[in-house]
Enzyme design. Structure first.
Site, PDB file in Angstrom:
ATOM      1  N   THR A 270       0.813  -1.209   0.000  1.00  0.00           N
ATOM      2  CA  THR A 270       0.000   0.000   0.000  1.00  0.00           C
ATOM      3  C   THR A 270       0.854   1.269   0.000  1.00  0.00           C
ATOM      4  O   THR A 270       1.879   1.335   0.667  1.00  0.00           O
ATOM      5  CB  THR A 270      -0.914   0.004   1.238  1.00  0.00           C
ATOM      6  OG1 THR A 270      -1.749  -1.142   1.202  1.00  0.00           O
ATOM      7  CG2 THR A 270      -1.785   1.253   1.279  1.00  0.00           C
ATOM      8  N   SER A 276      -6.051   1.313  -2.453  1.00  0.00           N
ATOM      9  CA  SER A 276      -6.595   0.077  -3.011  1.00  0.00           C
ATOM     10  C   SER A 276      -6.131  -0.171  -4.445  1.00  0.00           C
ATOM     11  O   SER A 276      -6.218  -1.295  -4.930  1.00  0.00           O
ATOM     12  CB  SER A 276      -8.128   0.118  -2.978  1.00  0.00           C
ATOM     13  OG  SER A 276      -8.597   0.172  -1.654  1.00  0.00           O
ATOM     14  N   GLY A 309       2.576  -2.964   8.286  1.00  0.00           N
ATOM     15  CA  GLY A 309       2.715  -3.696   9.544  1.00  0.00           C
ATOM     16  C   GLY A 309       4.080  -4.338   9.661  1.00  0.00           C
ATOM     17  O   GLY A 309       4.630  -4.829   8.679  1.00  0.00           O
ATOM     18  N   ARG A 441     -27.325 -10.710  34.238  1.00  0.00           N
ATOM     19  CA  ARG A 441     -27.701  -9.340  34.573  1.00  0.00           C
ATOM     20  C   ARG A 441     -29.216  -9.201  34.538  1.00  0.00           C
ATOM     21  O   ARG A 441     -29.860  -9.559  33.544  1.00  0.00           O
ATOM     22  CB  ARG A 441     -27.066  -8.379  33.566  1.00  0.00           C
ATOM     23  CG  ARG A 441     -27.470  -6.931  33.736  1.00  0.00           C
ATOM     24  CD  ARG A 441     -26.772  -6.296  34.946  1.00  0.00           C
ATOM     25  NE  ARG A 441     -26.789  -4.840  34.851  1.00  0.00           N
ATOM     26  CZ  ARG A 441     -27.782  -4.073  35.302  1.00  0.00           C
ATOM     27  NH1 ARG A 441     -28.853  -4.627  35.849  1.00  0.00           N
ATOM     28  NH2 ARG A 441     -27.699  -2.766  35.192  1.00  0.00           N
ATOM     29  N   GLY A 525     -22.952   0.233  30.221  1.00  0.00           N
ATOM     30  CA  GLY A 525     -21.692   0.840  30.638  1.00  0.00           C
ATOM     31  C   GLY A 525     -20.594  -0.183  30.846  1.00  0.00           C
ATOM     32  O   GLY A 525     -19.405   0.113  30.655  1.00  0.00           O
ATOM     33  N   THR A 546     -11.161  -2.079   5.754  1.00  0.00           N
ATOM     34  CA  THR A 546     -10.307  -1.495   4.709  1.00  0.00           C
ATOM     35  C   THR A 546      -8.985  -2.233   4.567  1.00  0.00           C
ATOM     36  O   THR A 546      -8.258  -2.030   3.598  1.00  0.00           O
ATOM     37  CB  THR A 546     -10.028  -0.006   5.002  1.00  0.00           C
ATOM     38  OG1 THR A 546      -9.620   0.151   6.368  1.00  0.00           O
ATOM     39  CG2 THR A 546     -11.268   0.824   4.766  1.00  0.00           C
ATOM     40  N   GLU A 548      -6.514  -5.275   3.690  1.00  0.00           N
ATOM     41  CA  GLU A 548      -6.548  -6.311   2.642  1.00  0.00           C
ATOM     42  C   GLU A 548      -7.608  -5.998   1.582  1.00  0.00           C
ATOM     43  O   GLU A 548      -8.216  -6.900   1.009  1.00  0.00           O
ATOM     44  CB  GLU A 548      -6.805  -7.694   3.248  1.00  0.00           C
ATOM     45  CG  GLU A 548      -5.624  -8.288   3.958  1.00  0.00           C
ATOM     46  CD  GLU A 548      -4.518  -8.716   3.006  1.00  0.00           C
ATOM     47  OE1 GLU A 548      -4.772  -9.457   2.061  1.00  0.00           O
ATOM     48  OE2 GLU A 548      -3.368  -8.292   3.237  1.00  0.00           O
ATOM     49  N   ASP A 550     -10.271  -2.378   0.524  1.00  0.00           N
ATOM     50  CA  ASP A 550     -11.441  -1.636   0.983  1.00  0.00           C
ATOM     51  C   ASP A 550     -12.708  -2.382   0.577  1.00  0.00           C
ATOM     52  O   ASP A 550     -12.842  -2.853  -0.550  1.00  0.00           O
ATOM     53  CB  ASP A 550     -11.430  -0.234   0.359  1.00  0.00           C
ATOM     54  CG  ASP A 550     -12.648   0.573   0.767  1.00  0.00           C
ATOM     55  OD1 ASP A 550     -13.694   0.431   0.087  1.00  0.00           O
ATOM     56  OD2 ASP A 550     -12.558   1.314   1.739  1.00  0.00           O
TER      57      ASP A 550
END
Length: 752
Positions: A270, A276, A309, A441, A525, A546, A548, A550
């Site tokens: 990229t 892309s 990365g 809950r 919460g 997005t 690998e 978009d």
């Protein structure tokens, strides 16, 4: 006051009629549900049947209402809301209390299911026994998990055991440098355990098991998204590029070290200016014949590699650049470029900057990379599909540049499957946390004397979570089959699988994001607290829409694949194809204008897979035909094809989604048909039905516009989605346990 006594046939129905009249549950249309059950109950005496029918007159409340209440109260029986069919079980216990024989009446169960009777309808009317277990044990989550794992059970189970190690324990990490260092240690740990090389050939330390690799990839999301992504970059992208785009010389030199994580690499595709549009990247790789080297260069300000990365930890990059040989551009190729030396110092001409903090995945060291006249040996070109000979000439067995480009990218499709699996893993974990929270809950009721209702017993809460759980099952099975097909060496034409992956990656990662957000809100919460892990899942999974590719671009790619098939079918079959299309369209038209079809609200019809398949296929066929005709008309009028595609861009997105949903449902129903365990097969069939009706409901506007369904049928589909969600309520805990997420990966306090 003396209590009026009732025959067994009447007594068993009294709790139901008491709920009905106390809460006014019955509408005129639903009275038929109770009447139908009574008509089929051959245990009823004639006078009992007549009494019960008379009690269904909405205009006249029964005189015995107070007596019913006293009979129920004096029986001293508690209603256990965790029973599979609580009200039916309560009725049976009343019969057992008063009479010697008390067989379970399945007609009561049918009423409870079909009317969607929930604890919040009756827990103020009866004495409720509170038990810790609030979900049925009818289905076995171990069996369900085994069905999903399939042939990868041994691999996945072994990997989950590895995840018990202390290094994978959850903790809140907010300093990116410390976070990244920890994630790197996790990757090295997994590499040492043999998982880094898993998809590589045995000669390089692997087991050549790409489907197994994808299966464990999802499980990494149960620990941490950053770990999963860094693992994917190191072994799937960097290692995968060497394995898939390189040849034996590259495999021998780098694969073993890559799998062991002793060689850390990144995947530099990229660019800042070309996200892309891989084909349009500006980085150049110019061959210099005089020195027999390739010069890697970043020509402009925004032509740097972006969001890479592993950029901060790597010593080598797989760089995608325009390969220029003898002054001619031969398109995008991948070249291995050393970016750091043995002392981890940047190589001459290489500049790297940290991308900094992100919305999520801050344990991944994303960075920007610039190259200034960086020279590498000619042998560093990953040359499976394009090579530079010793004489300095470019050669490729694939002469067509476009075909060569898409063949190269097609070898990396496995990464998109893994991204979809990671997103699905995030959705599964969020759903598991949300459901476990909702099963303990409690909140609200209409009496301070009665224990508050469980969140999971509210129909609105069921509708928020249950269809998403069904979708997880459908997408799990689909992705497993997709990776199996992709990895099958007998499948030589990968074009179809590329189309399928492009669409499903988009649909599933969008689904994952919306599901995680719903889970966050469903936990109130508590879901906002970092300790409960949903917040980090939100940030981590968000990028998958997005990453690998978009999603909007990929959906258009999927749609264009469908259109290509449509076009080639006509070109190859000619007149036969035309007749086939006309026959299909006549059949569709017959259905869409046939009132008995468009208004059919029978349960048997709405739950029939044939109806679901036809509806999904009709939507895909209709969108394909109309978009093809629109493009044809634009081109015939003189418009360039590129502009014609821009004119129908939103139409393309709709087609891509429709195609993907139809594919997922077909894959799941085909899988379900093979199951031998009848009990769990029926469960999977119900999950498939819920998925189908939920998707049809989501696209109801389109089906209404086309006249495929009318308003009555649309309403019935919505009601059936609600009812199926209610029917699955007793099993909701087992369904999320069936995902197989280990307890030590569910450290959120609200999931305990």
């Amino acid at each position: 006051m003396e209590l009026k006594t009732y025959a067994p046939g009447i007594l068993q129905y009294i709790p139901f009629f008491y709920v009905i009249w106390s809460d006014d549950l019955l509408s005129y249309s639903e009275i038929s549900v109770v009447k139908n059950a009574l008509a089929q109950d051959d245990t009823l005496e004639k006078e009992d049947y007549e009494y019960l029918i008379a009690c269904l007159d909405r205009k006249t409340p029964p005189e015995d209402l107070k007596n019913w209440k006293n009979v129920i109260s004096n029986s001293n029986i508690k209603l256990i809301e965790s029973d599979t069919y609580p009200l039916s079980s309560f009725s049976q216990k009343m019969i057992c209390h008063h009479f010697s024989e008390c067989p379970f009446n399945t007609h009561l169960r049918d009423i409870e299911i079909n009317l969607g009777i929930q604890p919040n309808h009756y827990n103020h009317l009866f004495d409720i026994e509170v038990v810790k277990e609030v979900t049925s044990n009818y289905y076995d989550p171990i069996v369900i998990d085994k069905l999903l794992k399939g042939e990868h059970a041994a691999v996945v189970d072994a990997f989950r055991t590895v995840l018990k190690a202390p290094i994978f324990r959850a903790s809140v990490k907010r300093d990116k440098d410390q976070f990244r260092a920890h994630v790197l240690q996790q990757i090295e740990f997994l590499a040492k355990a043999g998982y880094g090389a898993m998809a590589f050939p045995e000669a390089y330390g692997g087991t050549d098991n790409m489907p197994g690799y994808a299966a464990i990839f999802e499980n990494m999301m149960y620990v941490d998204g950053s770990m999963a992504v860094k693992f994917g970059v190191q072994f799937g992208l960097f290692g995968g590029s060497i394995q898939k785009l390189g040849t034996k010389k590259h495999h021998d030199a780098y694969l073993t070290e890559t799998g062991a994580a002793s060689l850390l690499g990144c995947f530099a595709m990229t660019e800042t200016g070309h996200g892309s549009n891989v084909r349009g990247v500006k980085t150049t790789a110019t061959y210099d014949k005089a020195t027999d080297t390739i010069i890697i260069h970043t020509p402009g300000k925004n032509d740097n590699k972006e969001y890479i990365g592993n950029a901060l930890h790597s010593t080598m990059a797989s760089v995608f650049a325009q390969l220029i040989v003898e002054g001619k551009n031969h398109g995008v190729h991948a070249i291995l470029v050393p970016i750091r030396d043995a002392n981890h110092q940047l190589m001459p001409g290489v500049t790297i900057e940290d991308n900094g903090y992100k919305l999520g995945l801050n344990g991944v060291d994303n960075g920007k990379i610039w190259f200034h006249q960086v020279r590498v040996p000619r042998e560093n070109l990953l040359n499976k599909y394009g090579d530079i000979t010793a004489e300095g000439a470019y050669y490729s067995a694939i002469e067509n540049p476009s075909k060569r480009f898409f063949t190269m990218l097609g070898t990396l499709v496995g990464g998109r499957i893994c991204v979809a699996r990671a997103g699905l893993g995030g959705a599964k974990k969020a759903l598991t946390i949300a459901v476990k929270h909702a099963l303990k809950r409690r909140q609200f009721n209409d009496s301070i004397k009665v224990q508050e209702d469980l969140l999971m017993d509210y129909p609105s809460h069921q509708l928020r979570l249950t269809p998403a759980i069904a979708s997880c099952y459908v997408y799990d099975v689909t992705l497993t089959q997709l990776m199996k097909t992709y990895s099958d060496t007998a499948v030589t034409d990968k074009r179809k699988i590329e189309t399928q992956v492009a669409g499903l990656k988009s649909v599933i990662t969008w689904f994952a994001n919306s599901t995680i957000q719903e889970c966050r809100e469903a936990c109130g919460g508590k879901g906002y607290l970092l300790e409960n892990q949903i917040a980090d899942l939100k940030g981590d999974v968000d990028i998958f829409t997005t990453f690998e590719g978009d999603n909007h671009v990929l959906l258009q790619l999927a749609a264009k694949g469908v259109l290509s098939d449509f076009k080639s079918e006509f070109n190859s079959a000619g007149f036969t194809a035309v007749l086939k299309l006309l026959g299909t369209r006549i059949g569709d038209k017959w259905n869409t204008i046939n009132p008995s079809y468009t208004s059919n609200v029978d349960k048997a019809h709405l739950y029939n897979p044939k109806f679901h398949h036809h509806a999904f296929d009709y939507r895909t066929r209709r969108l394909t035909y109309t978009i093809a005709m629109r493009i044809r008309n634009y081109v015939k009028s003189g418009m360039p094809s590129y502009q014609a595609f821009l004119k129908v861009q939103t139409h393309l997105l709709a087609l891509g989604k429709a195609y993907s949903v139809a594919l997922a449902y077909t894959t799941f129903t085909d899988f379900t048909a093979t199951l031998k365990d009848e009990k769990h097969k029926l469960l999977f069939e119900k999950l498939g039905t819920l998925y189908a009706l939920h998707e049809l409901h989501n696209d109801a506007a389109w089906y209404l516009e086309q006249g495929y369904i009318n308003g009555t049928k649309s309403k019935a589909i919505r009601q059936r989605v609600e009812r199926l969600s209610t029917e699955l309520r007793p099993h909701i805990g087992r369904l999320v346990d069936g995902f197989g997420i280990p307890e030590y990966c569910l450290e959120a306090p609200i999931a305990k």
